[in-house]
Write an enzyme that holds these catalytic residues in place. Structure first.
Site, PDB file in Angstrom:
ATOM      1  N   ASP A  10      -1.677   4.446  -6.320  1.00  0.00           N
ATOM      2  CA  ASP A  10      -0.311   4.218  -5.781  1.00  0.00           C
ATOM      3  C   ASP A  10       0.893   5.627  -6.836  1.00  0.00           C
ATOM      4  O   ASP A  10       2.069   5.677  -6.188  1.00  0.00           O
ATOM      5  CB  ASP A  10       0.492   3.194  -6.429  1.00  0.00           C
TER       6      ASP A  10
ATOM      7  N   GLY B  68       0.682  -1.345   0.053  1.00  0.00           N
ATOM      8  CA  GLY B  68       0.162  -0.185  -0.074  1.00  0.00           C
ATOM      9  C   GLY B  68       1.038   1.302   0.047  1.00  0.00           C
ATOM     10  O   GLY B  68       2.004   1.286   0.743  1.00  0.00           O
TER      11      GLY B  68
ATOM     12  N   ASN C 292      -3.101   2.040  -9.753  1.00  0.00           N
ATOM     13  CA  ASN C 292      -3.573   1.883  -8.939  1.00  0.00           C
ATOM     14  C   ASN C 292      -3.411  -0.098  -9.178  1.00  0.00           C
ATOM     15  O   ASN C 292      -3.500  -0.465 -10.085  1.00  0.00           O
ATOM     16  CB  ASN C 292      -5.045   1.739  -8.530  1.00  0.00           C
TER      17      ASN C 292
END
Length: 338
Positions: free
Chosen positions: A230, A46, A240
């Site tokens: 991201d 993440g 992402n």
């Protein structure tokens, strides 16, 4: 609150996300090489959480260093771990600035200041996520289902979460909503992590396979989609987890709002568009195996990009701690970034 990562006198402690949901195990990294390996192997993952881990990895590395001259080498080791999440590089540069300000100081003072900065980055991340949640809560329709992809919750951050932070804040405001979570092949973060996290907070959640998203978006049950990011380019293109682009296209086709929740540190205004975002390629075994069990014939050729890029035309709004950006993103993102 789920605690993803923290600094202790013994080292950097993080929950091992590769072992969830079957085991809730915490690992302690006592040097920067262990932190780098944890990032690379997705013990921690993440974008915001990777940023915190990078800062703490540098701090713990300097704890072991015999000279300030080792700082650049430690930063380079952390930098090489994963190429897509811009928060990693943002955190490294922030630690570099602190180090530069300490030129000529003795090693104990350098170590102390770097530890303080890493701890501050973690605290700021939690506060930022709470602001993102507050800013995005009003966008969530009451009495509907929210679809999310991958895990953009407390586990993807230092705490609270970005996409799941918006959901948490909407529920805290009194809205009656439930969540559909894509399983997120091939690494199953949605199935393993998002469902575990939502159950942990007693938020009604339903797991669906990635290829069911279109069916449910067409059904009228889904009020909106909320995902994390991201890296976000200057024009609002969003990188992402792989599969996000497909969900965005299906949402647009079915007139379902598609929201991206991310901190300002995820913006990369140096990139004109998503075409310039580097896409990480991961191991074939993540596709051919599930928890070590082979699911495909031996010798199968595999393509395994970890991320895809959603063009800005599919993004209804980008929710940050400083406010909500809408098209034209070239203007609104620049204004929010200051």
């Amino acid at each position: 609150m789920i605690e993803t990562i923290r600094w202790t006198d013994s080292g950097v402690v993080m929950i091992d996300q590769t072992r969830l949901p079957r085991e809730e195990v915490y690992v302690t990294c006592t040097d920067h090489l262990q932190v780098a390996d944890a990032i690379r192997t997705m013990v921690i993952r993440g974008a915001p959480a990777i940023g915190v881990a990078a800062a703490m990895g540098i701090a713990v590395g300097m704890q072991q260093a015999s000279s300030a001259d080792q700082f650049d080498e430690i930063c380079e080791t952390i930098r090489r771990t994963r190429p897509t999440a811009v928060n990693l590089f943002w955190a490294i540069e922030r630690m570099r600035r602190v180090f530069s300000e300490l030129a000529g100081r003795d090693l104990p003072e350098i170590r102390e200041r770097l530890i303080a900065e890493a701890i501050q980055i973690r605290l700021e991340d939690i506060a930022i996520n709470q602001c993102i949640g507050k800013n995005g809560a009003g966008l969530i329709p009451d009495g509907k289902t929210v679809l999310t992809h991958c895990n953009a919750g407390a586990l993807a951050t230092a705490g609270y979460g970005t996409a799941l932070g918006v959901i948490r804040a909407a529920i805290a405001s009194g809205k009656k909503i439930d969540v559909f979570a894509d399983e997120t092949r091939p690494f199953l973060q949605g199935a393993r992590l998002t469902i575990w996290e939502l159950q942990h907070d007693h938020i009604p959640a339903t797991l669906i396979t990635d290829n069911m998203a279109g069916h449910f978006l067409h059904s009228g049950r889904i009020g909106c989609v909320v995902v994390g990011a991201d890296r976000i380019a200057a024009n609002g293109d969003v990188a992402n987890k792989i599969g996000t682009y497909s969900v965005a296209v299906l949402a647009k086709e079915n007139n379902v709002p598609f929201y991206v929740a991310a901190p300002i540190s995820t913006l990369d205004l140096s990139l004109a568009s998503g075409a310039e975002i580097p896409i990480e390629q991961r191991a074939a075994s993540e596709v051919t195996h599930v928890h070590g069990v082979p699911m495909a014939p031996e010798g199968t050729e595999v393509a395994n990009p970890a991320f895809d890029v959603t063009p800005n035309r599919y993004v209804t709004a980008i929710i940050t701690e400083r406010g909500i950006a809408r098209a034209p993103y070239l203007e609104t993102l620049r204004n929010l970034a200051g």
